[in-house]
Design an enzyme around this catalytic site. Structure first.
Site, PDB file in Angstrom:
ATOM      1  N   HIS A   1      17.329 -30.534   4.587  1.00 29.62           N
ATOM      2  CA  HIS A   1      18.292 -29.975   3.647  1.00 29.62           C
ATOM      3  C   HIS A   1      19.624 -29.729   4.345  1.00 29.62           C
ATOM      4  O   HIS A   1      19.729 -29.821   5.570  1.00 29.62           O
ATOM      5  CB  HIS A   1      17.775 -28.648   3.059  1.00 29.62           C
ATOM      6  CG  HIS A   1      16.702 -28.830   2.037  1.00 29.62           C
ATOM      7  ND1 HIS A   1      15.369 -28.938   2.374  1.00 29.62           N
ATOM      8  CD2 HIS A   1      16.761 -28.931   0.686  1.00 29.62           C
ATOM      9  CE1 HIS A   1      14.645 -29.089   1.273  1.00 29.62           C
ATOM     10  NE2 HIS A   1      15.467 -29.082   0.233  1.00 29.62           N
TER      11      HIS A   1
ATOM     12  N   LYS B   1      21.276 -24.006   3.891  1.00 25.66           N
ATOM     13  CA  LYS B   1      20.021 -23.516   3.301  1.00 25.66           C
ATOM     14  C   LYS B   1      19.414 -22.451   4.205  1.00 25.66           C
ATOM     15  O   LYS B   1      19.330 -22.626   5.431  1.00 25.66           O
ATOM     16  CB  LYS B   1      19.033 -24.665   3.096  1.00 25.66           C
ATOM     17  CG  LYS B   1      17.769 -24.251   2.345  1.00 25.66           C
ATOM     18  CD  LYS B   1      16.941 -25.463   1.968  1.00 25.66           C
ATOM     19  CE  LYS B   1      15.657 -25.057   1.248  1.00 25.66           C
ATOM     20  NZ  LYS B   1      15.912 -24.406  -0.046  1.00 25.66           N
TER      21      LYS B   1
END
Length: 249
Positions: A137, A141
């Site tokens: 990600h 995040k």
């Protein structure tokens, strides 16, 4: 229809508002965001005094209590599109679902919902295979591993007896037979990639889902809204939604 979007000033909240306007042209939107620098928004759900037909949350899991309390108080369906909830926050969600319909999923991608089903069938076909999950990600995040990776791992555990998770393997040590490894990458602006590697001494099956744009999660939330409105109180997710839809066909 009146929709409350919680986390309205963030990237996903902004995208959610766009999607609601596209799919529900006549809808009224109530934007809520705790950010004090955002203009023309309510800074807490309780500041709004009107009717609400559905609440969508794209903020942060720390808002769970105030959001579930408000949703129960106004008896509005609640779509929770955040991850990283603590055990206590998950209990709050389950408690709210006793009074209102709550849609709570680690990932709102239709593709991931399909991946979950395929993964369970694939693991059953290779009962002795080594299983590793790799997720990547963007570098902003916070939760590690991703909620989706944990959901995939738990789905695999449901069909593999005695499997246990090894999150972020480190140091020395031989891999255990029933281990499900989960590895997290955080870099750049990756919207979300999840891979499941199912490996035997003679072959490897790799199942992969890649999100090209985080807007897909808002699209999935729209499907959740359409499904949730009119449902009885209870806790729903992507798999349950599609199961119910299939039963009605």
């Amino acid at each position: 229809m009146i929709f409350m979007v919680h986390g309205a000033c963030g990237y996903m909240g902004t995208e959610m508002i766009k999607q609601i306007r596209h799919h529900f042209p006549d809808a009224e939107i109530v934007p809520v965001d705790s950010c004090q620098t955002c203009a023309d928004v309510y800074h807490a759900p309780s500041e709004y005094r009107g009717r609400v037909d559905c609440i969508v949350d794209f903020s942060h899991h720390s808002a769970t209590k105030k959001l579930t309390d408000y949703a129960v108080a106004v008896q509005a369906p609640l779509v929770i599109a955040t991850t990283g909830q603590t055990p206590e926050e998950r209990t709050m969600i389950a408690y709210a679902a006793q009074s209102i319909p709550v849609f709570f999923a680690s990932n709102f991608s239709i593709g991931v919902a399909v991946l979950l089903r395929i993964a369970k069938e694939a693991v059953k076909a290779f009962p002795d295979a080594d299983i590793e999950i790799v997720e990547a990600h963007h570098n902003h995040k916070v939760d590690v591993p991703s909620g989706t990776a944990l959901t995939l791992a738990k789905a695999i555990q449901s069909v593999r007896e005695n499997a246990k998770l090894n999150i972020g393997r480190h140091e020395n040590g031989k891999r255990e037979k029933n281990e499900i490894g989960i590895h997290s990458l955080r870099m750049g602006n990756i919207a979300g990639v999840h891979e499941i590697h199912i490996c035997t001494p003679t072959q490897t099956l790799t199942l992969k889902h890649e999100a090209h744009d985080r807007a897909l999660f808002a699209e999935g939330a729209i499907e959740a809204i359409k499904f949730l409105i009119g449902q009885p109180a209870g806790l729903y997710d992507m798999e349950k939604m599609y199961t119910i839809k299939e039963e009605k066909r």
